[in-house]
Scaffold this motif. Structure first.
Motif, mmCIF file in Angstrom:
data_model
loop_
_atom_site.group_PDB
_atom_site.id
_atom_site.type_symbol
_atom_site.label_atom_id
_atom_site.label_comp_id
_atom_site.label_asym_id
_atom_site.label_seq_id
_atom_site.Cartn_x
_atom_site.Cartn_y
_atom_site.Cartn_z
ATOM 1 N N ALA A 26 -28.151 34.303 -9.183
ATOM 2 C CA ALA A 26 -28.026 35.726 -8.887
ATOM 3 C C ALA A 26 -26.770 35.954 -8.071
ATOM 4 O O ALA A 26 -26.365 35.097 -7.270
ATOM 5 C CB ALA A 26 -29.246 36.221 -8.113
ATOM 6 N N ASN A 27 -26.146 37.091 -8.276
ATOM 7 C CA ASN A 27 -25.014 37.545 -7.480
ATOM 8 C C ASN A 27 -25.317 38.949 -7.004
ATOM 9 O O ASN A 27 -25.697 39.810 -7.799
ATOM 10 C CB ASN A 27 -23.722 37.543 -8.311
ATOM 11 N N ILE A 28 -25.166 39.153 -5.712
ATOM 12 C CA ILE A 28 -25.445 40.440 -5.095
ATOM 13 C C ILE A 28 -24.177 40.921 -4.415
ATOM 14 O O ILE A 28 -23.539 40.163 -3.680
ATOM 15 C CB ILE A 28 -26.585 40.311 -4.066
ATOM 16 N N TYR A 29 -23.814 42.166 -4.681
ATOM 17 C CA TYR A 29 -22.569 42.721 -4.165
ATOM 18 C C TYR A 29 -22.842 43.945 -3.316
ATOM 19 O O TYR A 29 -23.831 44.648 -3.519
ATOM 20 C CB TYR A 29 -21.656 43.135 -5.334
ATOM 21 N N GLU A 30 -21.929 44.209 -2.390
ATOM 22 C CA GLU A 30 -21.984 45.470 -1.660
ATOM 23 C C GLU A 30 -21.867 46.605 -2.662
ATOM 24 O O GLU A 30 -21.323 46.437 -3.758
ATOM 25 C CB GLU A 30 -20.831 45.562 -0.662
ATOM 26 N N VAL A 68 -34.019 37.168 -4.000
ATOM 27 C CA VAL A 68 -32.929 38.056 -4.409
ATOM 28 C C VAL A 68 -33.142 39.450 -3.825
ATOM 29 O O VAL A 68 -32.219 40.051 -3.289
ATOM 30 C CB VAL A 68 -32.803 38.104 -5.945
ATOM 31 N N TRP A 69 -34.357 39.959 -3.920
ATOM 32 C CA TRP A 69 -34.636 41.287 -3.367
ATOM 33 C C TRP A 69 -34.382 41.329 -1.865
ATOM 34 O O TRP A 69 -33.836 42.295 -1.343
ATOM 35 C CB TRP A 69 -36.076 41.695 -3.658
ATOM 36 N N SER A 70 -34.746 40.267 -1.171
ATOM 37 C CA SER A 70 -34.498 40.201 0.271
ATOM 38 C C SER A 70 -33.001 40.241 0.560
ATOM 39 O O SER A 70 -32.549 40.957 1.465
ATOM 40 C CB SER A 70 -35.120 38.926 0.838
ATOM 41 N N ALA A 71 -32.221 39.499 -0.212
ATOM 42 C CA ALA A 71 -30.766 39.500 -0.029
ATOM 43 C C ALA A 71 -30.175 40.866 -0.374
ATOM 44 O O ALA A 71 -29.268 41.344 0.316
ATOM 45 C CB ALA A 71 -30.133 38.405 -0.885
ATOM 46 N N GLN A 72 -30.694 41.517 -1.415
ATOM 47 C CA GLN A 72 -30.216 42.863 -1.763
ATOM 48 C C GLN A 72 -30.473 43.820 -0.616
ATOM 49 O O GLN A 72 -29.602 44.625 -0.274
ATOM 50 C CB GLN A 72 -30.917 43.380 -3.024
ATOM 51 N N SER A 79 -24.297 47.575 4.256
ATOM 52 C CA SER A 79 -23.414 48.586 3.657
ATOM 53 C C SER A 79 -23.688 49.952 4.266
ATOM 54 O O SER A 79 -22.755 50.713 4.570
ATOM 55 C CB SER A 79 -23.632 48.660 2.138
ATOM 56 N N ASP A 80 -24.956 50.280 4.452
ATOM 57 C CA ASP A 80 -25.322 51.564 5.058
ATOM 58 C C ASP A 80 -24.815 51.651 6.492
ATOM 59 O O ASP A 80 -24.304 52.685 6.926
ATOM 60 C CB ASP A 80 -26.850 51.762 5.045
ATOM 61 N N GLU A 81 -24.927 50.543 7.232
ATOM 62 C CA GLU A 81 -24.446 50.494 8.612
ATOM 63 C C GLU A 81 -22.930 50.678 8.663
ATOM 64 O O GLU A 81 -22.404 51.432 9.472
ATOM 65 C CB GLU A 81 -24.841 49.163 9.253
ATOM 66 N N LYS A 82 -22.238 50.004 7.744
ATOM 67 C CA LYS A 82 -20.788 50.106 7.691
ATOM 68 C C LYS A 82 -20.360 51.537 7.345
ATOM 69 O O LYS A 82 -19.409 52.070 7.919
ATOM 70 C CB LYS A 82 -20.230 49.131 6.654
ATOM 71 N N ALA A 83 -21.082 52.175 6.434
ATOM 72 C CA ALA A 83 -20.753 53.547 6.021
ATOM 73 C C ALA A 83 -20.988 54.531 7.162
ATOM 74 O O ALA A 83 -20.211 55.478 7.336
ATOM 75 C CB ALA A 83 -21.583 53.952 4.811
#
Length: 86
Positions: A26-30, A68-72, A79-83
């Motif tokens: 699996a690959n998870i991206y911002e 995978v869901w945990s990593a997502q 991402s939300d924190e950064k935004a």
């Protein structure tokens, strides 16, 4: 201006009696990296062993999916924190 993004790669193997039956990747991206397109793959590496052990391999796949869901969730929270800091 420096822009960074985070991605996570996760891999796993389903094993039966020390033999590899399937691999999971699996690959998870911002959200903004690569369009935010996550992917999850399963490759059966031993069809006969898979056919004889489907329930065990499918349980491994479910366990992998949970990771995978945990990593997502982790990536989305960051991402939300950064935004919100922008």
């Amino acid at each position: 201006m420096l822009r960074t993004s985070k991605s996570i790669a996760i891999s796993g193997r389903s094993m039966v009696e020390d033999k590899q039956v399937a691999t999971f990747n699996a690959n998870i991206y911002e959200a903004n990296a690569s369009g935010g397109s996550d992917n999850i793959n399963m490759i059966i590496t031993d069809r006969d062993l898979y056919d004889k052990n489907k329930s065990a391999v499918r349980k491994d796949l479910q366990d992998f999916q949970a990771k995978v869901w945990s990593a997502q969730d982790e990536v989305m929270a960051e991402s939300d924190e950064k935004a919100s800091e922008s």
